[in-house]
Design an enzyme around this catalytic site. Structure first.
Site, PDB file in Angstrom:
ATOM      1  N   ASN A 235       0.866  -1.112  -0.008  1.00 45.39           N
ATOM      2  CA  ASN A 235       0.044   0.108  -0.053  1.00 45.39           C
ATOM      3  C   ASN A 235       0.864   1.369  -0.081  1.00 45.39           C
ATOM      4  O   ASN A 235       0.299   2.363   0.396  1.00 45.39           O
ATOM      5  CB  ASN A 235      -1.018   0.042   1.201  1.00 45.39           C
ATOM      6  N   GLU A 288      -9.648   9.446  -0.124  1.00 48.98           N
ATOM      7  CA  GLU A 288      -9.175  10.614   0.998  1.00 48.98           C
ATOM      8  C   GLU A 288      -8.575  11.902   0.511  1.00 48.98           C
ATOM      9  O   GLU A 288      -8.179  11.837  -0.645  1.00 48.98           O
ATOM     10  CB  GLU A 288      -8.139   9.761   1.776  1.00 48.98           C
ATOM     11  N   ASN A 290      -5.379  14.125   1.362  1.00 50.04           N
ATOM     12  CA  ASN A 290      -3.947  14.459   1.928  1.00 50.04           C
ATOM     13  C   ASN A 290      -3.784  16.303   2.169  1.00 50.04           C
ATOM     14  O   ASN A 290      -3.777  16.793   0.964  1.00 50.04           O
ATOM     15  CB  ASN A 290      -2.901  13.855   1.145  1.00 50.04           C
TER      16      ASN A 290
END
Length: 666
Positions: A235, A288, A290
């Site tokens: 990941n 998401e 960042n």
């Protein structure tokens, strides 16, 4: 403009920020732990402040220690880099209370978008497509298993405050969900001081594509194209490029506009990244946001010509964006390869030690090609077990993707790193992989193409012949040097024979070397001839040659009877012998490695977190034996087959070196 800024980070990103600040005429302050006392970012900054012991939670993420350094130096602003305190709202609040500018987004945006659970809810409300998942906090492993079953395997277990692959696990069944929850929770606590966990559906066959956004305090926001980040391991991104070879202009525009809408919905200001999963039909789902500078930001800078760090500093100083959306153009193609202190031949496990040789390719920028290397290390420096294993980010740019890949191949071939295990061979292998070259990759690329791990590259016959010719010509140069050093008189060249046998990659090829002042013509047994030209001299660790009219770069190390040559991901022992020596060598027995099948060896330098078994206990294939932590990542070591533990040599809290025996079996 600010007179002085402090960089609350270390390594290559701290060095990167210092470079832009210096160009802008801004003084810089570095902070460092005891382990980083002699680090490159400390050398580069105008001032440096020691803030604590090596563990990050006692230095780099200890807010009060960083605040004291700010007070001590009078810094007017702080750039947090990425990781550490970059997405910590408490740190941003502490700076605000001190009257110090945070070179990042407002506290409210960090809280809203930095928390992965909250950000998904806001994205849904803003009309952004999101991946199915459980948005609430998960209390324990039993609840994690229950929720995972309801979502449907496979699932992604993620740290709410996570980033950089830390605190992230994929689970395909209940057992993996239970183990993954606890490991993610432990990693999240150690890396971010926040152990909250959530779970979402893992989309199979995904591509990881992210949009770079840039916003000011007046509500202006633009997007700077996308980055393809699908080549990942554990990941964690390994190779990135901009633009993506998969997106069309319509999808790019749609993703960019959604990213901007999301940023504006939370009053975002500064540089940030909105990450998406994109399926084979170009459907995209929000993952998401960042709220910081991304590791891979250089590829965006290379195709847009925009210095993102400079823009962040200007926005933090209260300046409006000077760039409008219509001003953004994507020119050419850029690729980034992350150089990690990880041994690809040991399952990419962390490697630490001294960099006995560290010589990156020369940086350059021109109208048709560019090479950039963002780094935080130097030759002679130490790679520590306490921090992220990334050594450098090597970037290339060219007008087209194929040209950018070729530039990267050459740059990787010329990148010299010795003293530690590193992933340069693997990066070179990816650049030549047909699936990468075609652009048809997903986030499963490494797992699918290297299911048994990376075992080096087997070069095609044509490449082997070119390297054999090069080795024969280099050996002749070395033999001439040897006869000179021996002090013999007369025509030394006549003492060096023309007939040789070159052995590499399981092949032996008889050659004749016909040398002249400008190089050598190497003739093979089948009559084929190859011209070799080079200015290489014995003792040099890098050979740049022209073989058959084509460039060839070899990393060179002398071994008995030949060379260790490395090129394009292949690590070759090449022996160059006289015909008689070759006959005798064929009769020599091969050395058999020692039997370690009844031992569990520590695969990397690290700290034992726990031992899961006892002496006398029978273990089954796949059973967890112990957990070792290295470079902020937990690694569960498992039994390869059924056995009985006869002796346990280590305990929780022990520091181990590579190949230390953790336990033995009957």
């Amino acid at each position: 403009m600010f007179d002085k800024i402090l960089i609350a980070n270390r390594g290559e990103i701290a060095c990167r920020v210092i470079k832009t600040a210096r160009r802008m005429g801004i003084a810089t302050v570095a902070v460092h732990s005891e382990a980083d006392r002699h680090a490159l970012h400390v050398r580069m900054a105008d001032e440096a402040v020691h803030i604590g012991p090596p563990p990050a939670n006692q230095s780099y993420i200890a807010i009060e220690r960083v605040m004291e350094a700010i007070r001590q130096t009078g810094a007017q602003a702080v750039h947090p880099g990425y990781g550490f305190l970059s997405e910590n709202p408490k740190f941003a609040q502490a700076l605000e209370a001190e009257g110090v500018a945070f070179i990042g987004p407002p506290v409210g945006a960090i809280e809203a978008m930095g928390d992965k659970i909250t950000s998904k809810k806001i994205a849904q409300e803003a009309g952004v497509s999101t991946v199915p998942g459980y948005m609430g906090l998960i209390e324990d492993a039993d609840e994690a298993v229950k929720i995972s079953g309801e979502i449907g395997y496979p699932v992604m277990i993620k740290a709410s405050a996570g980033g950089g692959g830390k605190g992230m696990r994929i689970a395909w069944n209940d057992e993996e969900a239970r183990e993954g929850f606890q490991s993610s929770k432990n990693e999240a606590s150690a890396s971010f001081g926040d152990d909250r966990i959530f779970i979402e559906k893992f989309v199979t066959q995904p591509r990881h594509i992210e949009i770079q956004v840039l916003a000011d305090g007046d509500g202006n926001c633009i997007y700077l194209g996308e980055r393809e980040c699908s080549i990942q391991r554990r990941n964690q991104k390994v190779i990135e490029e901009a633009p993506s070879p998969f997106l069309d202009e319509a999808t790019r525009k749609k993703m960019g506009e959604q990213a901007v809408a999301l940023a504006q919905a939370v009053g975002y200001a500064s540089a940030g990244t909105v990450e998406f999963i994109v399926d084979g039909e170009r459907n995209f789902y929000f993952l998401e946001m960042n709220t910081r500078l991304q590791v891979e930001h250089p590829v965006t800078e290379l195709i847009t010509g925009i210095d993102l760090v400079e823009q962040m500093i200007r926005v933090a100083h209260g300046e409006p964006l000077s760039i409008r959306q219509e001003d953004v153009t994507l020119t050419g193609w850029a690729i980034e390869s992350r150089l990690y202190a990880e041994d690809p031949y040991r399952g990419f496990l962390p490697s630490i030690g001294r960099l006995t040789r560290y010589r990156p390719p020369a940086e350059e920028a021109g109208p048709t090609r560019a090479v950039r290397n963002d780094t935080g290390v130097f030759e002679g420096g130490e790679i520590s077990m306490f921090y992220d294993p990334m050594i450098a980010k090597l970037c290339t740019w060219a007008p087209t993707r194929s040209e950018a890949i070729e530039e990267m191949r050459r740059a990787l071939d010329g990148f010299e790193v010795e003293g530690i295990g590193h992933n340069l061979p693997f990066l070179s292998a990816v650049m030549d992989h047909p699936r990468f070259v075609s652009g048809k990759m997903t986030t499963g690329f490494i797992a699918e193409e290297y299911p048994e791990g990376f075992e080096g590259v087997t070069l095609p016959d044509e490449a082997i012949r070119r390297i054999a010719a090069a080795a024969a010509a280099m050996n002749r140069v070395a033999e001439i040097r040897r006869t000179r050093v021996s002090g013999r008189l007369g025509n030394h060249e006549r003492r060096v024979g023309a007939d040789w046998v070159v052995s590499l990659q399981g092949q032996s090829q008889a050659v004749t070397v016909d040398a002249d002042r400008s190089g050598a013509t190497v003739r093979f047994a089948d009559g084929a001839e190859t011209r070799v030209e080079s200015d290489w001299t014995p003792g040099r660790s890098l050979a740049r040659l022209t073989v058959g009219g084509q460039p060839l770069v070899l990393k060179v190390e002398k071994i008995s009877g030949g060379f260790r040559l490395r090129s394009r991901g292949a690590d070759l022992k090449v022996h160059v012998r006289t015909p008689r020596q070759a006959e005798l060598a064929a009769l020599m027995p091969e050395k058999v490695p020692p039997d370690t099948s009844k031992m569990l060896l520590c695969p990397m330098p690290g700290l034992v977190v726990k031992i899961d078994v006892e002496e006398g206990q029978e273990v089954q294939e796949g059973q967890a034996l112990c957990t070792v932590e290295a470079m902020k990542m937990e690694n569960i070591l498992r039994a390869e087959r059924r056995a009985v533990v006869s002796r346990v040599n280590a305990g929780a809290g022990d520091s181990l070196a590579v190949d230390d025996v953790i336990m033995e079996f009957e």
